[in-house]
Design a protein around this motif. Sequence first.
Motif, mmCIF file in Angstrom:
data_model
loop_
_atom_site.group_PDB
_atom_site.id
_atom_site.type_symbol
_atom_site.label_atom_id
_atom_site.label_comp_id
_atom_site.label_asym_id
_atom_site.label_seq_id
_atom_site.Cartn_x
_atom_site.Cartn_y
_atom_site.Cartn_z
ATOM 1 N N LYS A 65 27.667 79.054 56.796
ATOM 2 C CA LYS A 65 29.002 79.443 57.188
ATOM 3 C C LYS A 65 29.029 80.847 58.022
ATOM 4 O O LYS A 65 30.002 81.353 58.444
ATOM 5 N N SER A 66 27.775 81.575 58.125
ATOM 6 C CA SER A 66 27.641 82.652 58.852
ATOM 7 C C SER A 66 28.010 82.475 60.354
ATOM 8 O O SER A 66 27.978 81.262 61.134
ATOM 9 N N PRO A 67 28.782 83.481 61.068
ATOM 10 C CA PRO A 67 28.950 83.384 62.255
ATOM 11 C C PRO A 67 27.811 83.406 63.200
ATOM 12 O O PRO A 67 28.093 83.032 64.449
ATOM 13 N N TYR A 68 26.635 83.714 62.731
ATOM 14 C CA TYR A 68 25.443 83.704 63.508
ATOM 15 C C TYR A 68 25.008 82.217 63.710
ATOM 16 O O TYR A 68 23.928 82.102 64.447
ATOM 17 N N ARG A 70 27.023 79.770 64.202
ATOM 18 C CA ARG A 70 27.932 78.944 64.960
ATOM 19 C C ARG A 70 27.605 78.322 66.125
ATOM 20 O O ARG A 70 26.956 78.912 66.999
ATOM 21 N N THR A 72 28.113 75.666 69.263
ATOM 22 C CA THR A 72 29.358 75.160 70.245
ATOM 23 C C THR A 72 28.931 73.875 71.064
ATOM 24 O O THR A 72 28.164 73.851 71.574
ATOM 25 N N ALA A 147 29.324 87.832 66.929
ATOM 26 C CA ALA A 147 30.039 87.400 65.615
ATOM 27 C C ALA A 147 31.431 87.525 66.081
ATOM 28 O O ALA A 147 32.288 86.943 65.506
ATOM 29 N N GLY A 149 32.762 86.556 68.640
ATOM 30 C CA GLY A 149 33.022 85.264 69.483
ATOM 31 C C GLY A 149 32.892 85.716 71.157
ATOM 32 O O GLY A 149 33.656 84.821 71.898
ATOM 33 N N ASP A 152 28.518 82.650 73.110
ATOM 34 C CA ASP A 152 28.086 81.426 72.425
ATOM 35 C C ASP A 152 26.426 81.473 72.347
ATOM 36 O O ASP A 152 26.232 80.965 71.256
ATOM 37 N N PRO A 176 22.745 81.213 68.791
ATOM 38 C CA PRO A 176 22.774 81.380 67.231
ATOM 39 C C PRO A 176 21.535 80.714 66.625
ATOM 40 O O PRO A 176 20.817 80.138 67.299
ATOM 41 N N ASP A 199 23.378 88.056 56.991
ATOM 42 C CA ASP A 199 24.124 88.712 58.146
ATOM 43 C C ASP A 199 23.691 90.277 58.223
ATOM 44 O O ASP A 199 23.808 90.587 59.626
#
Length: 266
Positions: A65-68, A70, A72, A147, A149, A152, A176, A199
């Motif tokens: 679930k970490s933004p790192y 993510r 696309t 993080a 956005g 990507d 990512p 994080d």
Amino acid sequence: MGADIKTLRTRIKSVRSTQQLTKAMGLVASSKIRRATEGMNRTRQYADAVEQVIAMLTGVQECRKSPYMRQTDDQPRTRLIVIAGDRGLAGGYNANIFRLMREYPDAAVVPVGKRSVDRYGGEALSSETVDYTAIRQIAVEQCAAFAAGEYDRLGIVCTRYHSMMSQEATVRWVLPLAVEPTSNNSGAIFEPDERTILDAAVPEYVAGILLAALRESFLCEVAARRTAMDSAGKNAQEMLDGLQLQYNRARQGAITQEITEIVAGS
């Protein structure tokens, strides 16, 4: 004939001066290779250790679930950290980096090194005298932008060292984060929790990878420079041999002509 001899003498002097310069630069590059190799090996060990920690964390379900992490599906917006040499006379070292960059015409560029700054703008960070504080600052800024956005995927354009005669320009993708097939935490316990640790560790991970890439690229640069200077020295010697032969023939012709004129006059 006298003018030809003078011209040849001037050219020989010029080529000999260039040969001395290339020899000196080759010796300087050779003296840096051992230190650069030791620096590369040390930073590789550090980067490998950080990667192992990241691999353990990415194997945890909660960390995905970490933004790192993510991912696309659409065409990703790319940002590249470009590491190029601060000096010239290194063969195709910089040219290979810029040739590789043509494959990513739409990528945003973060330049590292004077040559890439001259080409893309920004601030220079020398690969010879590495400032870890500056490297970490770059890593923190890029991780925060990822993080948030703003892009990507993040890659490092650097040069991979294979041997003294072989270096390859490449892109190392760092964000990512991807789940490794062999990822597991081996029973490790992370406090306060895995995602918080991940994080916090990602900027250190990016800084470690960037540091290792800088050290390796510097070794590639000095190796390429020594090879280029050795080749230039050999070419200069071949040119000197040819010019010296022409000079000797011109002198022989001039002496023969003088003797012929003396004999004819007598």
